[in-house]
Write an enzyme that holds these catalytic residues in place. Structure first.
Site, PDB file in Angstrom:
ATOM      1  N   GLU A 116      23.401 -18.516 -52.310  1.00  0.00           N
ATOM      2  CA  GLU A 116      22.689 -17.245 -52.505  1.00  0.00           C
ATOM      3  C   GLU A 116      21.210 -17.480 -52.192  1.00  0.00           C
ATOM      4  O   GLU A 116      20.742 -18.597 -52.303  1.00  0.00           O
ATOM      5  CB  GLU A 116      22.710 -16.817 -53.985  1.00  0.00           C
ATOM      6  CG  GLU A 116      24.004 -16.349 -54.532  1.00  0.00           C
ATOM      7  CD  GLU A 116      24.086 -16.667 -56.032  1.00  0.00           C
ATOM      8  OE1 GLU A 116      24.914 -16.055 -56.687  1.00  0.00           O
ATOM      9  OE2 GLU A 116      23.307 -17.520 -56.519  1.00  0.00           O
ATOM     10  N   LYS A 118      17.360 -17.731 -53.039  1.00  0.00           N
ATOM     11  CA  LYS A 118      16.675 -18.078 -54.286  1.00  0.00           C
ATOM     12  C   LYS A 118      15.555 -17.068 -54.505  1.00  0.00           C
ATOM     13  O   LYS A 118      14.537 -17.089 -53.831  1.00  0.00           O
ATOM     14  CB  LYS A 118      16.099 -19.487 -54.209  1.00  0.00           C
ATOM     15  CG  LYS A 118      15.490 -19.940 -55.520  1.00  0.00           C
ATOM     16  CD  LYS A 118      15.070 -21.400 -55.443  1.00  0.00           C
ATOM     17  CE  LYS A 118      14.646 -21.934 -56.797  1.00  0.00           C
ATOM     18  NZ  LYS A 118      13.465 -21.272 -57.326  1.00  0.00           N
ATOM     19  N   ASP A 120      12.489 -15.069 -56.044  1.00  0.00           N
ATOM     20  CA  ASP A 120      11.260 -15.503 -56.681  1.00  0.00           C
ATOM     21  C   ASP A 120      10.901 -14.501 -57.771  1.00  0.00           C
ATOM     22  O   ASP A 120      10.121 -13.585 -57.565  1.00  0.00           O
ATOM     23  CB  ASP A 120      10.157 -15.600 -55.630  1.00  0.00           C
ATOM     24  CG  ASP A 120       9.093 -16.586 -56.047  1.00  0.00           C
ATOM     25  OD1 ASP A 120       9.260 -17.220 -57.108  1.00  0.00           O
ATOM     26  OD2 ASP A 120       8.110 -16.720 -55.317  1.00  0.00           O
ATOM     27  N   TYR A 228      23.480 -14.474 -61.365  1.00  0.00           N
ATOM     28  CA  TYR A 228      24.000 -15.608 -60.602  1.00  0.00           C
ATOM     29  C   TYR A 228      24.605 -16.712 -61.466  1.00  0.00           C
ATOM     30  O   TYR A 228      24.948 -17.770 -60.970  1.00  0.00           O
ATOM     31  CB  TYR A 228      22.917 -16.211 -59.696  1.00  0.00           C
ATOM     32  CG  TYR A 228      21.618 -16.545 -60.424  1.00  0.00           C
ATOM     33  CD1 TYR A 228      21.572 -17.517 -61.417  1.00  0.00           C
ATOM     34  CD2 TYR A 228      20.445 -15.888 -60.093  1.00  0.00           C
ATOM     35  CE1 TYR A 228      20.403 -17.819 -62.073  1.00  0.00           C
ATOM     36  CE2 TYR A 228      19.250 -16.187 -60.755  1.00  0.00           C
ATOM     37  CZ  TYR A 228      19.239 -17.143 -61.744  1.00  0.00           C
ATOM     38  OH  TYR A 228      18.077 -17.434 -62.399  1.00  0.00           O
ATOM     39  N   LYS A 317      14.297 -25.291 -50.294  1.00  0.00           N
ATOM     40  CA  LYS A 317      13.133 -24.401 -50.287  1.00  0.00           C
ATOM     41  C   LYS A 317      12.664 -24.108 -48.871  1.00  0.00           C
ATOM     42  O   LYS A 317      12.797 -24.949 -47.969  1.00  0.00           O
ATOM     43  CB  LYS A 317      11.977 -25.044 -51.067  1.00  0.00           C
ATOM     44  CG  LYS A 317      12.317 -25.365 -52.506  1.00  0.00           C
ATOM     45  CD  LYS A 317      12.443 -24.144 -53.370  1.00  0.00           C
ATOM     46  CE  LYS A 317      11.114 -23.688 -53.928  1.00  0.00           C
ATOM     47  NZ  LYS A 317      10.625 -24.483 -55.046  1.00  0.00           N
ATOM     48  N   CYS A 411     -24.103   1.435 -40.077  1.00  0.00           N
ATOM     49  CA  CYS A 411     -22.678   1.534 -39.751  1.00  0.00           C
ATOM     50  C   CYS A 411     -22.411   0.924 -38.379  1.00  0.00           C
ATOM     51  O   CYS A 411     -23.091   1.267 -37.411  1.00  0.00           O
ATOM     52  CB  CYS A 411     -22.251   3.008 -39.770  1.00  0.00           C
ATOM     53  SG  CYS A 411     -20.580   3.254 -39.152  1.00  0.00           S
ATOM     54  N   CYS A 414     -21.428   4.060 -35.972  1.00  0.00           N
ATOM     55  CA  CYS A 414     -22.337   5.157 -35.604  1.00  0.00           C
ATOM     56  C   CYS A 414     -23.798   4.854 -35.906  1.00  0.00           C
ATOM     57  O   CYS A 414     -24.665   5.681 -35.657  1.00  0.00           O
ATOM     58  CB  CYS A 414     -21.923   6.440 -36.314  1.00  0.00           C
ATOM     59  SG  CYS A 414     -22.325   6.406 -38.069  1.00  0.00           S
ATOM     60  N   CYS A 429     -20.739   4.251 -45.099  1.00  0.00           N
ATOM     61  CA  CYS A 429     -21.523   4.779 -44.002  1.00  0.00           C
ATOM     62  C   CYS A 429     -21.953   6.188 -44.398  1.00  0.00           C
ATOM     63  O   CYS A 429     -21.143   6.986 -44.859  1.00  0.00           O
ATOM     64  CB  CYS A 429     -20.669   4.824 -42.745  1.00  0.00           C
ATOM     65  SG  CYS A 429     -21.268   5.977 -41.508  1.00  0.00           S
ATOM     66  N   CYS A 435     -20.000  10.254 -37.708  1.00  0.00           N
ATOM     67  CA  CYS A 435     -19.463   8.925 -37.397  1.00  0.00           C
ATOM     68  C   CYS A 435     -18.064   9.049 -36.797  1.00  0.00           C
ATOM     69  O   CYS A 435     -17.163   9.600 -37.433  1.00  0.00           O
ATOM     70  CB  CYS A 435     -19.418   8.087 -38.678  1.00  0.00           C
ATOM     71  SG  CYS A 435     -18.646   6.480 -38.466  1.00  0.00           S
TER      72      CYS A 435
END
Ligand code: IVH
Length: 671
Positions: A116, A118, A120, A228, A317, A411, A414, A429, A435
């Site tokens: 199966e 694993k 986390d 499991y 792993k 910015c 612009c 901005c 802009c």
């Protein structure tokens, strides 16, 4: 109170039906009925249980909402210890594991393994007595864990009662509780939107959610479980094999991994490992490897344990999800409200199979806190489909010419001034719709589903239109003509025509949507609709001052200031005028006048099934000056109760609150 047989039987029937739908939805991921039907059954059961509280059993599906907060978690002694697993990191190590297994088992032919992914998440032990969930405990140190029963009961894929009747009287099931990636991403988006930090990864989010003392919080977190393994079982093993035992769990309605396979020998294991490795990115949960277990329980017994881990199982792993790379530059992205977000440009690096070139850095403070400098070697972490993050820098590898990041004071798109409010982490901005970056995002927002809902006007198309300077404001959208549209990238005559139709259709809207579409800062969908209902017309809203605005539900001083500022900008007024000239219109809203405010100050709660949507009733009440809230309290004046009104009705009765049916409500509204 005696319960009539008919109600008693109906409650049992409802519980069974709801449990079955729950199982189809959460365990099999294959719902049979629409959500509305499920909700209807649930409401019916809630109503019955409210009428006859003695019908409520702990395993009733209504009892998953969480209960009173705890002072702390109790301790649980695991009769059968919860073990950990040895790890293998290479194929070589897997072959050595298989060799050790075969040497210990006298039989030398191939061993069957069950495999199966694993997960986390967090290991958990569920205890069922006579088919009913009585306890859920964390792993803790393996022999003693914490009692998290209240919290686990809120997880919809954990059955409160097992299906069938051939389960042993005592059955301890072990598995992993985790947070699916979709739910995790959503949770983090919500947290960030509220200015909170969010969780570093789904595992932390699952752990944090399960260790809440207030199970009502856990109930709102999207947790799930895969089973499991086993702890104590009253009448001996469930089958001759691990896989057979797991299949019995599935028969009882417990959720088991659809990826479980029985494999032959280590070759089978290695093939499975690479298969899952390829599929990893498509799974909706995080995994950090694959677990292999000897399938025969007799062989498991022969193999036994060493210290804390079984000799018959191993976890192979995956390589780390973290990699090292160099931070080449920090670019700035400009959002709809002008927020400047630093984005890390990285030397391309493969993290768990995916090439990563960018990572978010959130804001200036985060860069300072992590002391990230341009040129640094950094650790990148990628988790599922979460946007890659910079975990930290590697100080030893900092080149002498590493550059401190500085938020620009103009910015980058612009050249307008950048301002950062003392109270905010975000720099912005100040160019507004001057802009181009903000303009592009503003147009995307204007066209989005909950705003003017212009079908077919996707992000890529807006990018093209803005870059080619075909549009500058949302109003320009309505001046687009077929010959221009047809010539755009990935546009044909058909899609251009469809877009024009969609634009035409979007002209008929509501004031609430229109206000939301304008993208006034801090004015979300709800606020936009409140403003529309309160003022009834755009002209009235335009004239409102900050003080008056704060009388509108959900409008505080900050929102009020933003609204006033928005309507003071001549540019915004011009865009609005052009939109109206283009033909955008909405149905008039009935404006409450003083004489119609017959219910000012009265507090209403609406519950149960009524002949029109609750939102519509709410609006009619609000127009009369009433306030509508979600829960019954001493402050409630009226409860409007439709059919199948449940606990709210019971509570209102207990508090002596006036209960109105629909006819009575209508009479009150017409007074
Ligand atoms: S079996 C005796 N199967 O991994 C066997 N564990 O490193 C004990 N885990 O504490 C565990 N997915 O939290 C098993 N399919 C799976 C698993 C799994 C995740 C976790 C579990 C355990 C840890 C051991």
């Amino acid at each position: 109170m005696t319960i009539p047989d008919s109600d008693f039987n109906r409650a049992a029937e409802l519980r069974e039906q709801i449990n079955l739908h729950n199982y189809r939805y959460y365990v099999l991921d294959d719902p049979q009925v629409p959500d509305s039907e499920y909700d209807r059954l649930m409401r019916e059961l809630q109503a019955l249980e409210a009428r006859y509280p003695s019908l409520i059993t702990p395993e009733s599906p209504t009892q998953r909402v969480g209960g009173q907060p705890l002072e702390g978690f109790g301790e649980v002694q695991h009769q059968v210890p919860m073990l950990s697993l040895d790890n293998a990191f290479t194929d070589q190590e897997m072959m050595e594991f298989d060799r050790r297994v075969r040497e210990r088992l006298v039989a030398t032919d191939v061993v069957h393994y069950v495999a199966e992914p694993k997960l986390d998440g967090l290991a958990i032990s569920l205890r069922y007595e006579n088919g009913v969930l009585v306890q859920a405990a964390t792993r803790g140190d393996g022999s003693q864990g914490e009692d998290v029963t209240q919290n686990v009961r809120t997880i919809p894929s954990v059955p409160l009662r097992l299906m069938g009747d051939d389960w042993p009287a005592i059955l301890e099931v072990r598995g992993e509780i985790y947070m699916p990636l979709e739910g995790f991403n959503q949770l983090n988006r919500q947290a960030l939107a509220k200015g909170e930090k969010g969780f570093a990864n789904p595992r932390n989010a699952a752990a944090g959610s399960l260790r809440q003392l207030d199970s009502r919080i856990t109930a709102q977190r999207p947790l799930a479980m895969y089973c499991y393994g086993f702890g104590e079982i009253s009448d001996g093993p469930l089958a001759e094999t691990q896989s057979g035992s797991i299949r019995r769990l599935a028969d009882w309605g417990l959720r088991v991994s659809p990826e479980m396979r029985v494999l032959e020998g280590v070759e089978g294991c290695l093939a499975y490992y690479s298969l899952i490795g390829e599929r990893r990115a498509t799974l909706d949960y995080e995994i950090d490897g694959v677990v292999f277990k000897v399938d025969s329980l007799k062989q498991q017994k022969q193999l036994g344990f060493v210290s804390r881990a079984p000799r018959w199982a191993i976890a192979q792993k995956f390589p780390a999800q973290e990699e090292m790379t160099r931070l080449l530059a920090i670019d700035i992205q400009v959002g709809r409200t002008g927020a400047l977000t630093p984005v890390a440009r990285l030397e391309p690096v493969t993290v768990a199979g995916v090439t990563v070139t960018n990572a978010t850095l959130h804001n200036e403070d985060e860069i300072k806190r992590k002391d990230i400098r341009i040129g640094d070697t950094v650790i990148i972490r990628r988790a599922g489909d979460v946007i890659p993050q910079i975990v930290r820098t590697v100080p030893d590898r900092r080149p002498p010419d590493a550059l401190l990041f500085q938020m620009p004071d103009h910015c980058p798109v612009c050249d307008s001034d950048v301002i950062r409010d003392e109270s905010e982490a975000v720099a912005r901005c100040s160019g507004g719709l001057f802009c181009p970056a903000q303009r592009r995002e503003a147009i995307k927002h204007f066209a989005s589903r909950r705003a003017l809902d212009i079908e077919g006007l996707g992000d890529k198309l807006v990018d093209q239109l803005v870059t080619q300077e075909l549009i500058k404001t949302p109003a320009d959208l309505y001046r687009l003509a077929l010959p221009v549209l047809e010539k755009l990238d990935r546009m044909g005559k058909r899609s251009a025509e469809n877009l024009l139709k969609a634009l035409e259709k979007s002209k008929q809207t509501t004031l609430g949507r229109f206000l939301f579409a304008l993208g006034i800062r801090e004015v979300g969908e709800t606020t936009a609709h409140s403003l529309a209902n309160h003022y009834g017309s755009l002209d009235a809203l335009k004239l409102a001052d900050a003080e008056a605005l704060q009388l509108v539900p959900d409008v505080g001083p900050i929102v009020a200031e933003h609204v006033v500022a928005f309507f003071r900008q001549s540019h915004n007024l011009e865009v609005i005028q052009s939109l109206l000239d283009a033909g955008i219109h909405w149905p008039p809203i009935e404006i409450p006048d003083a004489a119609s405010q017959t219910l000012t100050g009265k507090v209403f709660v609406i519950t149960g099934t009524l002949s029109e949507p609750r939102e519509a009733i709410k609006q009619r009440l609000v127009l009369r000056g009433a306030k509508v809230t979600g829960s019954v309290s001493k402050k409630t004046d009226y409860l409007v109760a439709g059919e199948e009104a449940g606990s709210k009705r019971t509570k209102a009765e207990a508090l002596g609150i006036t209960i109105l049916n629909e006819a009575e409500l209508n009479a009150l509204l017409e007074q």
